[in-house]
Design an enzyme around this catalytic site. Structure first.
Site, short mmCIF file in Angstrom:
data_model
loop_
_atom_site.label_atom_id
_atom_site.label_comp_id
_atom_site.label_asym_id
_atom_site.label_seq_id
_atom_site.Cartn_x
_atom_site.Cartn_y
_atom_site.Cartn_z
N ARG A 1 52.28 54.06 30.62
CA ARG A 1 50.90 53.89 31.07
C ARG A 1 50.11 53.15 29.98
O ARG A 1 50.36 53.36 28.78
CB ARG A 1 50.22 55.24 31.31
CG ARG A 1 50.57 55.93 32.62
CD ARG A 1 50.04 55.16 33.84
NE ARG A 1 50.33 55.80 35.11
CZ ARG A 1 51.38 55.56 35.88
NH1 ARG A 1 52.29 54.68 35.51
NH2 ARG A 1 51.54 56.18 37.04
N GLU B 1 44.37 47.02 34.46
CA GLU B 1 45.41 46.57 35.39
C GLU B 1 44.78 46.02 36.66
O GLU B 1 43.84 46.63 37.18
CB GLU B 1 46.36 47.72 35.70
CG GLU B 1 47.14 48.11 34.45
CD GLU B 1 48.36 48.97 34.74
OE1 GLU B 1 48.53 49.46 35.86
OE2 GLU B 1 49.16 49.15 33.80
N HIS C 1 52.57 45.92 35.79
CA HIS C 1 52.99 47.22 36.32
C HIS C 1 53.98 47.06 37.50
O HIS C 1 53.72 47.50 38.61
CB HIS C 1 51.76 48.03 36.78
CG HIS C 1 52.00 49.51 36.76
ND1 HIS C 1 51.08 50.41 36.27
CD2 HIS C 1 53.07 50.25 37.15
CE1 HIS C 1 51.57 51.64 36.38
NE2 HIS C 1 52.77 51.56 36.90
P1 NAD Z 1 59.28 62.79 33.70
O1 NAD Z 1 58.24 63.78 34.03
O2 NAD Z 1 60.63 62.94 34.27
O3 NAD Z 1 59.44 62.69 32.11
C1 NAD Z 1 58.36 62.71 31.21
C2 NAD Z 1 58.85 63.36 29.93
O4 NAD Z 1 57.82 63.22 28.95
C3 NAD Z 1 59.12 64.87 30.08
O5 NAD Z 1 60.45 65.16 29.68
C4 NAD Z 1 58.10 65.52 29.16
O6 NAD Z 1 58.57 66.70 28.54
C5 NAD Z 1 57.84 64.41 28.16
N1 NAD Z 1 56.57 64.51 27.46
C6 NAD Z 1 55.36 64.87 27.95
N2 NAD Z 1 54.44 64.80 26.96
C7 NAD Z 1 55.08 64.39 25.85
C8 NAD Z 1 54.66 64.11 24.52
N3 NAD Z 1 53.39 64.27 24.14
N4 NAD Z 1 55.58 63.70 23.63
C9 NAD Z 1 56.88 63.54 23.99
N5 NAD Z 1 57.34 63.80 25.23
C10 NAD Z 1 56.44 64.21 26.15
O7 NAD Z 1 58.65 61.38 34.08
P2 NAD Z 1 59.42 60.00 34.30
O8 NAD Z 1 59.82 59.85 35.71
O9 NAD Z 1 60.45 59.85 33.25
O10 NAD Z 1 58.20 58.98 34.05
C11 NAD Z 1 57.59 58.87 32.78
C12 NAD Z 1 56.29 58.10 32.91
O11 NAD Z 1 56.58 56.76 33.30
C13 NAD Z 1 55.38 58.60 34.04
O12 NAD Z 1 54.52 59.63 33.57
C14 NAD Z 1 54.62 57.40 34.45
O13 NAD Z 1 53.39 57.35 33.74
C15 NAD Z 1 55.49 56.23 34.01
N6 NAD Z 1 56.01 55.43 35.13
C16 NAD Z 1 55.79 54.09 35.13
C17 NAD Z 1 56.27 53.31 36.15
C18 NAD Z 1 56.07 51.81 36.17
O14 NAD Z 1 56.08 51.22 37.23
N7 NAD Z 1 55.93 51.18 35.03
C19 NAD Z 1 56.99 53.90 37.21
C20 NAD Z 1 57.23 55.26 37.15
C21 NAD Z 1 56.73 56.02 36.11
#
Ligand code: NAD
Length: 333
Positions: free
Chosen positions: A245, A274, A295
């Site tokens: 993000r 964005e 994105h």
């Molecule tokens: P997920 O929930 O499976 O994994 C997120 C991980 O981050 C979890 O394991 C959590 O414990 C960890 N976490 C939370 N806070 C933390 C911190 N302060 N320090 C370290 N680790 C921390 O989510 P995901 O499916 O892997 O997605 C991750 C992120 O990617 C989403 O939150 C979203 O913002 C982003 N995303 C972006 C796109 C894109 O199109 N670019 C698409 C999907 C998701």
């Protein structure tokens, strides 16, 4: 004797179907699936503008659902959210009113992870600056190019959830990378199937990684997680990738860090603004070792279909429970 009357199977009529308001357009297959379960009201339909007065169920892809929206939506019970990120929905306001939010974790992990590989490799091999010069009509000789090799590099992964783990597996398998994981919220023994070194603080990861890739949600804790101070401690040849993000990497600090040579380059699929525009990001984009994308991590046709379907299905599973709907009343197409 007259044949016994046969009760025709119930087909979903508009009286039986619960109503769902779409706040965004969805993939056509997922929309058809939603139409088979719900009476669907789309953004272009008459009456859509008054969704706050009438909606019990919503389907959302990219729209904001703010605390104000929630306050003005007395009937709202549940939201199906395409994709994993829920930062555009005021979840606290939803929780306070018992409104459920169903996102689609994991479904787009592969697509985002593959984009991480593309950004990393693109930066390492100077794809953007070299191809730009060619497009401008310059002749570029290979002697003028000097990229980085990724084989056996160390990949630091911040957030080892669905996407982080998938990135780790690809780099382990494809580049024989050493994986360094930072995720204080995952239990001991997580990712047993994946050779890795787990660090307990971010500084340790930043100091040793050739590639730092971010996969955490945007929260008050992760806002500005990577600023000048953090980038100063990274390797001068390090690549910073943010497909999570905008706002997790401080953008002003990133420009400064790149210009000071604290890091080699940055690949961004997510920005504070964005879609990103030249007006806002001209200074950042002047640096040759920056790749910005609008994105598009989950922007493959397959992923859009799968995540949209998952949002419809998750919402429908909940609606069936709370509305006491017999599944056989609905024929799934
Ligand atoms: P997920 O929930 O499976 O994994 C997120 C991980 O981050 C979890 O394991 C959590 O414990 C960890 N976490 C939370 N806070 C933390 C911190 N302060 N320090 C370290 N680790 C921390 O989510 P995901 O499916 O892997 O997605 C991750 C992120 O990617 C989403 O939150 C979203 O913002 C982003 N995303 C972006 C796109 C894109 O199109 N670019 C698409 C999907 C998701």
């Amino acid at each position: 004797m007259a044949p016994a009357a046969v009760t025709p199977p119930l087909s979903p009529s508009s009286e039986v179907k619960p109503t769902v308001y779409f706040l965004d357009s969805f993939d056509s297959t997922a929309t058809a699936r939603a139409e088979s379960f719900f009476r669907c009201i789309h953004p272009s339909d008459p009456g859509h503008a008054s969704w706050r007065d009438n909606a019990k169920y919503l389907l959302v892809r990219g729209s904001y659902v703010t605390a104000d929206d929630i306050a003005q939506a007395p009937l709202l019970r549940a939201i199906g959210k395409q994709g994993v990120g829920i930062d555009k929905i005021d979840v606290a306001a939803c929780t306070a009113k018992g409104i459920k939010v169903f996102n689609t974790p994991g479904v787009n992990a592969r697509a985002v992870a593959e984009l991480v590989v593309a950004l990393t490799t693109g930066l390492a091999r100077q794809i953007r600056p070299v191809s730009l010069k060619l497009h401008e009509g310059q002749v570029v000789r290979k002697e003028q190019c000097s990229g980085l090799i990724l084989h056996k590099s160390t990949i630091g992964i911040i957030g080892m959830g669905n996407i982080g783990k998938t990135v780790a597996k690809i780099f382990k398998g494809g580049y024989e990378s050493d994986i360094v994981a930072y995720d204080p919220y995952m239990p001991e023994g997580a990712w047993e199937d994946l050779p890795h070194k787990r660090v307990r603080n971010l500084e340790d990861l930043l100091a040793i990684s050739d590639v730092v890739t971010i996969h955490v949600p945007l929260t008050s804790e992760t806002k500005d997680l990577i600023g000048l101070e953090q980038m100063r401690t990274m390797k001068p040849n390090a690549l910073l990738i943010n497909t999570a993000r905008g706002g997790i990497v401080n953008e002003k600090d990133l420009v400064q860090a790149l210009n000071a040579g604290y890091i080699w380059g940055a690949g961004l699929d997510c920005h504070e603004q964005e879609p990103p525009t030249r007006e806002r990001y001209e200074e950042l984009w002047q640096h040759p070792n920056v790749i910005s994308l609008p994105h598009v991590g989950a922007a493959t046709a397959q992923t859009q279909r799968e995540t949209a379907l998952a949002a419809v299905e998750r919402l429908w599973a909940y609606v069936q429970q709370v509305e006491d709907i017999e599944p056989e009343m609905f024929e799934v197409r």
